[in-house]
Design an enzyme around this catalytic site. Structure first.
Site, mmCIF file in Angstrom:
data_model
loop_
_atom_site.group_PDB
_atom_site.id
_atom_site.type_symbol
_atom_site.label_atom_id
_atom_site.label_comp_id
_atom_site.label_asym_id
_atom_site.label_seq_id
_atom_site.Cartn_x
_atom_site.Cartn_y
_atom_site.Cartn_z
ATOM 1 N N GLY A 44 -0.634 5.278 -2.657
ATOM 2 C CA GLY A 44 -0.695 6.675 -3.068
ATOM 3 C C GLY A 44 -0.512 7.611 -1.887
ATOM 4 O O GLY A 44 0.054 7.233 -0.864
ATOM 5 N N LEU A 46 1.548 9.993 -1.838
ATOM 6 C CA LEU A 46 2.993 9.808 -1.712
ATOM 7 C C LEU A 46 3.632 10.976 -0.956
ATOM 8 O O LEU A 46 3.273 12.132 -1.137
ATOM 9 C CB LEU A 46 3.627 9.672 -3.099
ATOM 10 C CG LEU A 46 3.074 8.531 -3.963
ATOM 11 C CD1 LEU A 46 3.849 8.447 -5.280
ATOM 12 C CD2 LEU A 46 3.115 7.196 -3.238
ATOM 13 N N HIS A 47 4.595 10.634 -0.111
ATOM 14 C CA HIS A 47 5.336 11.643 0.654
ATOM 15 C C HIS A 47 6.823 11.307 0.558
ATOM 16 O O HIS A 47 7.213 10.363 -0.152
ATOM 17 C CB HIS A 47 4.839 11.686 2.108
ATOM 18 C CG HIS A 47 4.780 10.333 2.756
ATOM 19 N ND1 HIS A 47 5.908 9.577 3.014
ATOM 20 C CD2 HIS A 47 3.727 9.585 3.188
ATOM 21 C CE1 HIS A 47 5.555 8.443 3.589
ATOM 22 N NE2 HIS A 47 4.232 8.411 3.694
ATOM 23 N N HIS A 50 7.935 7.728 0.733
ATOM 24 C CA HIS A 50 7.810 6.946 -0.502
ATOM 25 C C HIS A 50 8.944 7.300 -1.465
ATOM 26 O O HIS A 50 9.481 6.425 -2.144
ATOM 27 C CB HIS A 50 6.467 7.241 -1.183
ATOM 28 C CG HIS A 50 5.271 6.762 -0.417
ATOM 29 N ND1 HIS A 50 4.386 7.611 0.190
ATOM 30 C CD2 HIS A 50 4.819 5.508 -0.165
ATOM 31 C CE1 HIS A 50 3.428 6.905 0.773
ATOM 32 N NE2 HIS A 50 3.672 5.635 0.586
ATOM 33 N N GLY A 160 8.597 -0.144 3.516
ATOM 34 C CA GLY A 160 9.135 0.697 4.582
ATOM 35 C C GLY A 160 9.125 -0.022 5.927
ATOM 36 O O GLY A 160 8.184 -0.744 6.258
ATOM 37 N N VAL A 189 11.489 7.010 7.396
ATOM 38 C CA VAL A 189 11.870 8.419 7.233
ATOM 39 C C VAL A 189 11.043 9.234 8.221
ATOM 40 O O VAL A 189 9.833 9.029 8.350
ATOM 41 C CB VAL A 189 11.609 8.900 5.789
ATOM 42 C CG1 VAL A 189 11.970 10.375 5.634
ATOM 43 C CG2 VAL A 189 12.404 8.056 4.806
#
Ligand code: PAF
Length: 290
Positions: A44, A46-47, A50, A160, A189
């Site tokens: 969770g 989330l950014h 994600h 990731g 990212v």
């Protein structure tokens, strides 16, 4: 036979949320006839990192399942667990906007009911670096990922690259247990200033955030040195460490990307791994060279 009932706690136009492993398994089975099911396991908060994993998942299969579970087993430090950011409504909105087909958000009791007594341990690759600084962390990750995979049975799971060692552990786990899942790794990212996106970044105050930029700066310094021909482990580690003087560094390591062990000579590619604490926020990052 008609499919059984599924308890869906929230159903908007486009995102379905289930909680129990039984419901998650059934809901994933219903997606399977459409084509490959791709899973994005998350904790969770989330950014955009994600969201990029979810976008990548869409490109790899027909349906995307996101799990949201802050896994207590992987937090040795309970204060760290308590501070871990969480906002389920925001996460569900992000999943809806990213066209996620199914969200599985189990409770701790769903995942670890009374009597739960199993741990999955991946030896070797899980032992140095994060394994040494966070004892038990990778047992927790390997245990929860095994359970996530056995409930959803995804064809592909996307992780990731920022969590470099975690990916190595999960790949080893999938090979060793013969799990029928392809582990896909998505690039890290970064924010406009180079800081790798992480759920923990929200806890950085403005000063700590500025100090944290030493981490991507140190990785850029390593890349430049590599491009100008520097190959020695000691030299590369010194170049990185010099940028991190203001941080509380757990480790800087220049190692073989496939084994995470020290290279015996200066040939082939390397990964530079960093873990450091800024303020009270522990951050990790890495770059592969060559
Ligand atoms: O990377 C994470 O968010 C977690 O370690 C994972 C893989 C979801 C397991 O809890």
């Amino acid at each position: 036979m008609a499919p059984g009932p599924i308890s869906i706690i929230r159903s908007t136009d486009v995102v379905r949320v289930v909680h129990s492993p039984a419901d998650a398994s059934l809901a994933a089975d219903r997606l399977r006839p459409n084509g490959p099911v791709v899973m994005v396991p998350t904790m969770g908060a989330l950014h955009d990192g994600h969201v990029s994993l979810i976008q990548r998942a869409h490109s790899l299969g027909a349906s995307v399942v996101v799990s949201i579970f802050v896994n207590p087993l992987q937090f040795g430090d309970k204060a760290d667990l308590a501070k871990y950011p969480s906002d389920i409504d925001r996460d569900l909105a992000a999943c809806r906007d990213a066209n996620v087909d199914l969200v599985w958000a189990p409770s701790v009791d769903h995942m670890y009911p009374s009597g739960f007594a199993t741990r999955v341990t991946v030896s070797g690759v899980s032992e140095p670096y994060e394994g040494r600084h966070r004892p038990g962390h990778f047992d927790g990750v390997a245990t929860v990922v095994t359970k996530l995979f056995s409930v959803i049975r995804p064809d592909v799971a996307v992780f990731g690259a920022k969590d470099f060692q975690q990916v190595a552990v999960i790949k080893r786990l999938a090979i060793d247990l013969g799990l029928p899942v392809t582990i896909d790794v998505a690039p890290t990212v970064r924010d406009h200033d180079g800081l790798a996106l992480s759920s923990r970044n929200v806890r950085l105050d403005p000063l700590a955030r500025t100090q944290a930029l030493a981490i991507p700066r140190s990785l850029r310094a390593a890349s430049s040195a590599w491009q100008s021909g520097v190959r020695g482990r000691g030299e590369l580690e010194a170049i990185v460490t010099a940028e991190l003087v203001d941080l509380d560094v757990d480790y800087v390591a220049v190692v073989d990307p496939s084994t995470l062990s020290e290279r015996t000579n200066d040939t082939g590619s390397v990964v530079v791994l960093i873990a450091a604490t800024v303020g009270d926020v522990r951050l990790i990052d890495n770059v592969v060279l060559g």
